[in-house]
Design an enzyme around this catalytic site. Structure first.
Site, mmCIF file in Angstrom:
data_model
loop_
_atom_site.group_PDB
_atom_site.id
_atom_site.type_symbol
_atom_site.label_atom_id
_atom_site.label_comp_id
_atom_site.label_asym_id
_atom_site.label_seq_id
_atom_site.Cartn_x
_atom_site.Cartn_y
_atom_site.Cartn_z
ATOM 1 C CB SER A 7 -1.259 0.024 1.354
ATOM 2 O OG SER A 7 -2.038 -1.179 1.350
HETATM 3 N N1 SAH Z 1 -1.167 -4.418 3.726
HETATM 4 C C1 SAH Z 1 0.309 -4.802 2.953
HETATM 5 C C2 SAH Z 1 -1.604 -4.671 1.570
HETATM 6 C C3 SAH Z 1 -0.850 -5.212 0.398
HETATM 7 S S1 SAH Z 1 -2.203 -5.635 -0.756
HETATM 8 C C4 SAH Z 1 1.083 -3.826 2.570
HETATM 9 O O1 SAH Z 1 1.331 -3.545 2.916
HETATM 10 O O2 SAH Z 1 2.048 -4.972 1.735
HETATM 11 C C5 SAH Z 1 -3.762 -6.493 0.206
HETATM 12 C C6 SAH Z 1 -3.739 -8.042 0.534
HETATM 13 O O3 SAH Z 1 -4.768 -8.451 0.947
HETATM 14 C C7 SAH Z 1 -3.016 -9.055 -0.533
HETATM 15 O O4 SAH Z 1 -1.457 -9.326 -0.141
HETATM 16 C C8 SAH Z 1 -3.801 -9.532 -1.114
HETATM 17 O O5 SAH Z 1 -3.335 -11.168 -1.207
HETATM 18 C C9 SAH Z 1 -4.742 -9.736 0.574
HETATM 19 N N2 SAH Z 1 -5.880 -10.241 0.390
HETATM 20 C C10 SAH Z 1 -7.171 -10.149 -0.098
HETATM 21 N N3 SAH Z 1 -8.548 -10.667 -0.235
HETATM 22 C C11 SAH Z 1 -7.526 -11.347 1.407
HETATM 23 C C12 SAH Z 1 -8.730 -12.093 2.536
HETATM 24 N N4 SAH Z 1 -9.661 -12.905 1.673
HETATM 25 N N5 SAH Z 1 -8.461 -12.928 3.399
HETATM 26 C C13 SAH Z 1 -6.315 -12.547 3.600
HETATM 27 N N6 SAH Z 1 -5.814 -11.524 2.595
HETATM 28 C C14 SAH Z 1 -6.662 -11.347 1.819
#
Ligand code: SAH
Length: 212
Positions: free
Chosen positions: A64
């Site tokens: 993010s």
């Molecule tokens: N907080 C992270 C943001 C990553 S983007 C950072 O700072 O890097 C969002 C993430 O949510 C992705 O890695 C995606 O695989 C995950 N995601 C999407 N749907 C999900 C679910 N149902 N359960 C767990 N993770 C999920």
């Protein structure tokens, strides 16, 4: 990847940028100033780590944007010692911010490669979530519920009922809701139900069902 005075210099600039965009929570600012974001990047993209932008990580997902991480963290209103559930571990960067805020973090990721990478990365930086797991965030973590705070870092089509259930009375959840672009919702749970307020538009990768 080492952390150097050059990285610290870039971080200080990034911090100024997010302050200019409206972030004011001192502990959040301190966390962004301290955490080596470049360590969470693929090495080819490492030089971009201190731009205020989202970047690709593995499995078609993104780390993010720093402003977004700071905004969600500020809105979440984390106090030291609180139990916080994070859905979407991704790179682990947001996880490290929550740990710097003093939270006991429980975090879930549905992409196995990302889960494994984030776990190692966090450990190498001496960040230890209470729980880091490979699973479907729509189900939350009933074994460890209820939580003081829940943060969702992927775009939910609607507010998952199961997550509301796993929130303490007096607890708060921050979650982006929508399709192409999302409204940032703050959900506050009290003994009569929930109150929801909207806090601007954002763009996240989608929250998907089941594990990958
Ligand atoms: N907080 C992270 C943001 C990553 S983007 C950072 O700072 O890097 C969002 C993430 O949510 C992705 O890695 C995606 O695989 C995950 N995601 C999407 N749907 C999900 C679910 N149902 N359960 C767990 N993770 C999920």
């Amino acid at each position: 990847m080492k952390d150097t005075p050059r990285h610290q210099g870039l971080r200080n600039k990034l911090v100024q940028e997010i302050i200019n965009k409206g972030i004011s929570h001192p502990a959040v600012i301190e966390a962004i100033a301290k955490i080596p974001r470049h360590v969470f990047f693929e090495s080819a993209l490492e030089s971009h780590a201190y731009q205020d932008k989202a970047f690709p990580i593995a499995a078609g997902q993104t780390i993010s944007q720093p402003y977004t991480v700071a905004f969600q963290s500020e809105l979440l209103d984390v106090k030291s010692g609180m139990k916080v559930l994070e859905i979407g571990t991704g790179s682990g960067y947001q996880t490290s911010v929550l740990i710097e805020l003093g939270a006991q973090v429980y975090t879930i990721e549905r992409q196995k490669v990302l889960f494994a990478k984030a776990k190692n990365k966090l450990r190498s930086l001496d960040y230890f979530p209470k729980y880091i797991g490979y699973g479907d965030g729509y189900k939350g973590l009933p074994t460890y519920a209820p939580f003081d705070r829940i943060i969702v870092t992927a775009a939910a089509p609607e507010i998952p009922e199961e997550l509301i259930k796993q929130l303490k009375i007096g607890g708060k959840m921050v979650i982006p809701v929508g399709q192409e672009t999302q409204k940032m919702f703050l959900i506050e749970k009290n003994d009569e139900g929930i109150r929801q307020t909207e806090h601007g538009m954002f763009r996240f990768v989608p929250m998907l069902k089941d594990k990958e």
